[in-house]
Write an enzyme that holds these catalytic residues in place. Structure first.
Site, PDB file in Angstrom:
ATOM      1  N   VAL A 537       0.857  -1.170   0.000  1.00 58.03           N
ATOM      2  CA  VAL A 537       0.000   0.000   0.000  1.00 58.03           C
ATOM      3  C   VAL A 537       0.906   1.238   0.000  1.00 58.03           C
ATOM      4  O   VAL A 537       0.684   2.189  -0.713  1.00 58.03           O
ATOM      5  CB  VAL A 537      -0.947  -0.030   1.202  1.00 58.03           C
ATOM      6  CG1 VAL A 537      -1.813   1.203   1.219  1.00 58.03           C
ATOM      7  CG2 VAL A 537      -1.813  -1.277   1.159  1.00 58.03           C
ATOM      8  N   ASP A 538       1.955   1.217   0.762  1.00 59.58           N
ATOM      9  CA  ASP A 538       2.936   2.318   0.702  1.00 59.58           C
ATOM     10  C   ASP A 538       4.070   1.887  -0.235  1.00 59.58           C
ATOM     11  O   ASP A 538       3.887   1.029  -1.075  1.00 59.58           O
ATOM     12  CB  ASP A 538       3.441   2.670   2.107  1.00 59.58           C
ATOM     13  CG  ASP A 538       4.124   1.472   2.762  1.00 59.58           C
ATOM     14  OD1 ASP A 538       4.050   0.364   2.189  1.00 59.58           O
ATOM     15  OD2 ASP A 538       4.731   1.639   3.831  1.00 59.58           O
TER      16      ASP A 538
END
Ligand code: ATP
Ligand code: MG
Length: 668
Positions: A537-538
């Protein structure tokens, strides 16, 4: 059925058995065990835990409690409360007591293929006891941190077990980290004692580890954490004792101090919820996180995952290519296989040295049954061609395992067909430092239909859910879905906290989606209930298996006085998986030249380590940012890869002119 199985295990614990009755004989067995593991975790894990030695037994009921909801108070997970045990005892003494003292525990090969060593279970136990006694003589007690900065020698797992034996908390730091990174980890865990080596050969290059430790100790002292004892192993092929920098008031040679210690040392019986070790993750979010594991839960979770996911049984020969500096080296090289009474093969050099046949010759030489690796190494081995594996007899292999990053389909098929002769399941497991053991995984069973590139199905105790990234709501049931991967419920081997920072543990993992463990990864669930990991996600970059946080490289670059700003992204690289690509804004444009590039690269090498040095530095008088000031990495990725026609939605870009300028500066 489960009880009978446990009884059978206790009866056969002493011998390397020929019994290979599959543990997961059918889909029904898996389904019913998985159901029980999530409906009644206390009963389920309580029964499996009986396969280990407990000095004091935990009660059948009331040993477990948890809260994973930040809204309801402190995040807290407990398993096997009331029980006392020791992981080192379960890894070593148990097998020696059962008459397996002469069986090989470690089969080690150095960087030079002719340098070989066999350590039996009895010798390993003695080595561990001597080390434990030395640690105690240096004032190390239960709960104290010990930093281990060693190359892949047999002494490395011995050092881990020696700490575990007396309840000291080890922090293994990958011996490729720089002095600054090592110092930061010493200060964070308040470690007074460091175990290291004079040096290590990496391929044809000698790396002086002791000198790095000396520099780190100076920095750590400045940071408020003096190092009072350094135990140093002489590795003469890399650096002789006579040439090793030395501080006689603090340093001792392994060869002088350890052999004179008594060869026995009673284990310290630890509470199940005592800390076993801490391990720093790569730190994509800035400051590295010291992930803390428990004694009882970690032991049972890791040991059982070895049995059910990788079919490890007493006497099996397991070859894991991971370094002990990462979680795979902890769970599936050191602790897990030894908890199962296996023989562990360790390669103390580069796996492609001297040539592409090294790993395969080792498989043949030691009749390896389980081969555990990572996609990055597979990609390099694949690139070296089919002739290498063809030269060796790989017929002993039964299980091929992998973890750490997504495996592309091409590599999966090569692994399955060329290495496994289409006979061995490929167990490509998704998991994390924080989860302790494998979580989402293909099953090593003939009835299981593995899919190339998919992580597979949940292991016991694991309830994956897909959350809608926009609303945070669970996407229903078992229907196909894609979004944020989170986990419901708890499992014994999950980490308990971040060292010295329980608030960060709660904030990073439990606050983003209330009631869930947030993995940081995205995933897709298909119509058969298999999970596919879609990435982070990051942002994190994976260079040859080393996970490097973009934030860490950026903060290193911007530490340099001439660097105003930096944005780091990963670009595809045929061999390394990903390469580091940095956009750098200088203070004053007149130094945009190769000399400045070299200065910045040297700076990163010094502050993090050689593996984190950017391959490319792209001068950026300005960076594309959103109106709220966030760098648009998505846009940078397109510019770096020459796909500027597909920038996507750039309506939030603050200064559109920046993109054009960056395209012009590409390759300059
Ligand atoms: P940090 O948390 O500091 O950023 P890290 O996440 O890189 O460090 P690890 O715990 O070693 O450190 O890596 C776990 C991550 O690796 C997972 O969250 C996932 O992104 C990736 N991963 C692990 N196994 C697999 C797999 N089999 N398939 C796909 N991705 C995987
Ligand atoms: Mg992570």
């Amino acid at each position: 059925m489960q009880r009978l199985e446990i009884l059978a295990r206790q009866l056969t614990a002493g011998s390397a058995t020929n019994d290979r009755t599959p543990l997961l004989a059918s889909r029904d067995v898996y389904d019913s065990m998985h159901r029980k593991s999530v409906e009644d975790p206390e009963g389920f894990w309580g029964e499996l835990a009986l396969g280990y030695h407990w000095q004091n037994k935990f009660p059948a009921r009331g040993h477990m409690s948890y809260n994973t909801d930040v809204g309801r108070g402190k995040i807290d997970v407990q398993f096997f409360c009331g029980g006392t045990t020791n992981i080192a005892y379960n890894c070593l003494d148990r097998w020696v007591a059962a008459g397996r003292g002469d069986d090989p525990c470690v089969l080690w090969e150095g960087n030079d293929e002719n340098e070989r060593r066999t350590v039996t279970y009895r010798q390993m136990l003695e080595d561990v006891c001597r080390l434990s006694n030395w640690l105690t003589s240096r004032g190390v007690k239960k709960g104290d941190s010990v930093t281990i900065y060693l190359p892949m020698v047999a002494e490395l797992p011995a050092a881990m077990l020696a700490c575990a034996r007396i309840g000291a908390v080890h922090s293994v730091v990958f011996a490729g980290f720089s002095a600054e990174a090592l110092a930061q980890r010493i200060v964070d865990c308040q470690g007074k004692v460091v175990l290291t080596a004079s040096g290590v050969m990496r391929g044809a290059k000698a790396v002086p580890l002791k000198a790095i430790v000396d520099d780190a100790a100076k920095l750590a002292a400045k940071g408020g954490q003096p190092v009072t004892s350094v135990l140093c192993l002489e590795v003469p092929s890399a650096l002789r004792a006579a040439n090793t920098p030395w501080d006689a008031s603090r340093d001792v040679w392994w060869g002088d101090a350890i052999p004179i210690q008594p060869p026995t040392c009673p284990p310290v019986w630890l509470e199940a919820e005592d800390r076993s070790f801490l391990l720093y993750t790569s730190g994509s979010t800035g400051k590295p996180k010291g992930v803390v594991h428990s004694v009882g839960g970690y032991m049972v979770g890791v040991g059982e995952s070895c049995r059910y996911l990788y079919d490890m049984r007493p006497g099996d020969v397991v070859f894991t290519t991971a370094d002990c500096g990462w979680i795979t080296g902890h769970s599936y090289l050191a602790y897990g296989p030894l908890l199962c009474g296996c023989t562990v093969v360790i390669l103390g050099g580069i796996p492609t040295h001297p040539d592409g046949g090294r790993c395969w010759r080792m498989v043949e030489r030691y009749k390896v049954r389980q081969f555990y690796t990572a996609p990055t190494l597979l990609r390099s081995l694949l690139q070296l061609g089919d002739a290498w594996p063809r030269q060796s007899d790989l017929s002993s292999l039964r299980i091929l395992a992998s973890a750490g990053e997504p495996m592309n389909e091409h590599a999966w098929h090569w692994f399955h067909e060329m290495i496994g002769g289409s006979r061995c399941p490929v167990v490509d497991t998704w998991w994390q430092t924080e989860t302790g053991n494998g979580m989402i995984t293909p099953l090593p069973a003939t009835w299981f239909q593995a899919k190339a590139g998919a992580a597979g199905v949940p292991f016991f105790g694991v309830l994956p859910v897909i959350l809608d990234p926009a609303t945070g709501k669970e996407l229903p049931g078992n229907a196909p879905a894609e979004g944020v991967l989170a986990l419901r419920g708890v499992w014994p081997a999950m980490a308990r906290t971040l060292y010295g920072d329980h608030e960060r543990w709660e904030q990073v993992y439990f606050a983003p989606y209330k009631g869930y463990y947030f993995t940081g990864d995205g995933a897709r669930r298909d119509e058969d209930g298999h999970y596919w990991i879609t990435g982070r996600v990051d942002d994190v970059i994976n260079v040859s298996g080393h996970r490097i946080g973009t934030a860490e490289v950026e903060s290193s670059l911007t530490e340099h006085a001439d660097c105003a700003e930096a944005a780091v992204i990963g670009v595809d690289h045929a061999l390394k998986g990903q390469a580091i690509y940095a956009f750098v804004t200088l203070r004053g444009v007149d130094h945009q030249n190769d000399a400045m590039r070299k200065t910045l690269m040297d700076h990163v090498r010094k502050s993090i380590g050689p593996f984190a040095v950017p391959d490319t530095i792209h001068w950026a008088p300005a960076l594309p940012k959103t109106r709220s000031g966030k760098i648009m990495r998505r846009v940078l990725r397109k510019i770096a890869s020459g796909q500027e026609k597909e920038l996507g939605d750039v309506s939030t870009l603050a200064e559109p002119g920046v993109v054009e300028m960056l395209i012009k500066l590409r390759g300059k």
